[in-house]
Design a protein around this motif. Structure first.
Motif, PDB file in Angstrom:
ATOM      1  N   TRP A 113     -52.443 -59.765 -11.431  1.00  0.00           N
ATOM      2  CA  TRP A 113     -52.376 -58.329 -11.719  1.00  0.00           C
ATOM      3  C   TRP A 113     -50.959 -57.796 -11.536  1.00  0.00           C
ATOM      4  O   TRP A 113     -50.500 -56.948 -12.332  1.00  0.00           O
ATOM      5  CB  TRP A 113     -53.339 -57.566 -10.816  1.00  0.00           C
ATOM      6  N   GLU A 114     -50.248 -58.263 -10.517  1.00  0.00           N
ATOM      7  CA  GLU A 114     -48.862 -57.829 -10.315  1.00  0.00           C
ATOM      8  C   GLU A 114     -47.990 -58.257 -11.492  1.00  0.00           C
ATOM      9  O   GLU A 114     -47.144 -57.491 -11.970  1.00  0.00           O
ATOM     10  CB  GLU A 114     -48.323 -58.417  -9.016  1.00  0.00           C
ATOM     11  N   ALA A 117     -48.717 -56.062 -14.462  1.00  0.00           N
ATOM     12  CA  ALA A 117     -48.107 -54.742 -14.316  1.00  0.00           C
ATOM     13  C   ALA A 117     -46.610 -54.789 -14.597  1.00  0.00           C
ATOM     14  O   ALA A 117     -46.062 -53.910 -15.277  1.00  0.00           O
ATOM     15  CB  ALA A 117     -48.366 -54.202 -12.909  1.00  0.00           C
ATOM     16  N   GLU A 121     -44.748 -52.780 -17.603  1.00  0.00           N
ATOM     17  CA  GLU A 121     -43.672 -51.841 -17.290  1.00  0.00           C
ATOM     18  C   GLU A 121     -42.364 -52.236 -17.957  1.00  0.00           C
ATOM     19  O   GLU A 121     -41.518 -51.382 -18.229  1.00  0.00           O
ATOM     20  CB  GLU A 121     -43.487 -51.757 -15.776  1.00  0.00           C
ATOM     21  N   SER A 186     -48.179 -48.310 -20.481  1.00  0.00           N
ATOM     22  CA  SER A 186     -47.679 -47.675 -19.260  1.00  0.00           C
ATOM     23  C   SER A 186     -48.827 -47.291 -18.335  1.00  0.00           C
ATOM     24  O   SER A 186     -48.754 -47.503 -17.114  1.00  0.00           O
ATOM     25  CB  SER A 186     -46.854 -46.433 -19.625  1.00  0.00           C
ATOM     26  N   ALA A 189     -50.379 -50.421 -16.782  1.00  0.00           N
ATOM     27  CA  ALA A 189     -49.611 -51.004 -15.681  1.00  0.00           C
ATOM     28  C   ALA A 189     -50.054 -50.423 -14.345  1.00  0.00           C
ATOM     29  O   ALA A 189     -50.160 -51.147 -13.342  1.00  0.00           O
ATOM     30  CB  ALA A 189     -48.121 -50.767 -15.893  1.00  0.00           C
ATOM     31  N   GLN A 190     -50.337 -49.128 -14.307  1.00  0.00           N
ATOM     32  CA  GLN A 190     -50.814 -48.508 -13.074  1.00  0.00           C
ATOM     33  C   GLN A 190     -52.196 -49.044 -12.696  1.00  0.00           C
ATOM     34  O   GLN A 190     -52.476 -49.273 -11.511  1.00  0.00           O
ATOM     35  CB  GLN A 190     -50.853 -46.996 -13.244  1.00  0.00           C
ATOM     36  N   ALA A 192     -53.388 -52.037 -13.458  1.00  0.00           N
ATOM     37  CA  ALA A 192     -53.212 -53.417 -12.987  1.00  0.00           C
ATOM     38  C   ALA A 192     -52.652 -53.441 -11.569  1.00  0.00           C
ATOM     39  O   ALA A 192     -53.092 -54.234 -10.722  1.00  0.00           O
ATOM     40  CB  ALA A 192     -52.285 -54.170 -13.936  1.00  0.00           C
ATOM     41  N   ARG A 193     -51.698 -52.566 -11.282  1.00  0.00           N
ATOM     42  CA  ARG A 193     -51.136 -52.527  -9.925  1.00  0.00           C
ATOM     43  C   ARG A 193     -52.176 -52.039  -8.917  1.00  0.00           C
ATOM     44  O   ARG A 193     -52.219 -52.521  -7.774  1.00  0.00           O
ATOM     45  CB  ARG A 193     -49.904 -51.633  -9.900  1.00  0.00           C
TER      46      ARG A 193
END
Length: 250
Positions: A113-114, A117, A121, A186, A189-190, A192-193
């Motif tokens: 996941w990191e 993200a 991004e 975008s 990404a949030q 996933a983080r």
């Protein structure tokens, strides 16, 4: 003027069987690949491609013909038998239920996941970012992500591509968000983080619970060791002294 040396019949048969093996094991057409991606698998598929019985038969025949042309009939029979045995073992291993993909560890999922993200991004398209994040994952989540990325690369609708991924609990939240957000990554990404932080928080809670359980369990051997010594050295002399005084005054 004579022609060149005659070609042994064994080599001709070997070349013919090798050509047949190449034809049997050719790549799939694009329509078949799209159909395979659109059809959700009933259960997780094995990591490697399945070994078909036709491939085993053709491979064993080709190996036997090559061995016969190179070292005689005995060597050809032995090589064909060894190739057929190896093919049968590979077929059985691929057909076992244990060959199905297992879920990835939570640590690998958090790292995936990191990575997803970071890729989103950085401005990568969603399909390429998902492919990059799924590359280190060798379990059922990675297979489902690679399948979804393949659908996106072929131009499938985002909601349809992520529909099968929603069936996995590990991908349900992100798949629903990705199905709604077909454009930029975008916002994804949030998500996933947040998934990575949720998994790491669960890992931290599990580690703290195990540490507390170990602290409780470690007192048992300490009690077994020190409690008898305390009874013998601390309580027993007092009881013996009191009993002696009571018996003397009686």
């Amino acid at each position: 003027m004579t022609g060149g040396p005659p070609v042994p019949s064994g080599q001709v048969v070997a070349l013919a069987l090798l050509a047949a093996a190449l034809l049997v094991g050719g790549t799939r057409h694009g329509r078949l690949r799209l159909r395979a991606l659109q059809t959700p698998p009933a259960q997780p598929a094995p990591e490697g491609p399945p070994v078909r019985p036709t491939w085993v038969a053709v491979g064993a025949a080709a190996a036997g013909a090559l061995g016969w042309a190179a070292a005689g009939a005995t060597a050809g029979l032995l090589l064909a038998a060894a190739t057929a045995g190896a093919g049968v073992l590979a077929t059985r291993r691929g057909g076992r239920p244990g060959g199905a993909l297992a879920p990835e560890p939570d640590t690998d999922l958090a790292a995936g996941w990191e990575l997803l993200a970071v890729c989103l991004e950085a401005g990568l398209p969603v399909a390429l970012a998902v492919t990059a994040a799924a590359e280190p994952l060798r379990g059922v989540v990675g297979a489902r992500l690679r399948r979804t990325a393949g659908l996106l690369e072929l131009g499938a609708d985002a909601s349809a591509a992520w529909l099968a991924a929603e069936q996995l609990p590990a991908l349900a939240t992100f798949a629903r968000a990705a199905g709604r957000s077909a454009g930029t990554g975008s916002a994804l990404a949030q998500v996933a983080r947040a998934e990575a932080e949720r998994i790491r928080a669960g890992l931290l809670d599990t580690a703290q619970a195990k540490a507390q359980r170990a602290a409780v369990l470690i007192t048992a051997p300490l009690g077994v060791c020190f409690l008898p010594a305390f009874m013998v050295l601390g309580i027993a002399p007092v009881v013996v002294g009191l009993a002696g005084e009571v018996l003397a005054n009686w």
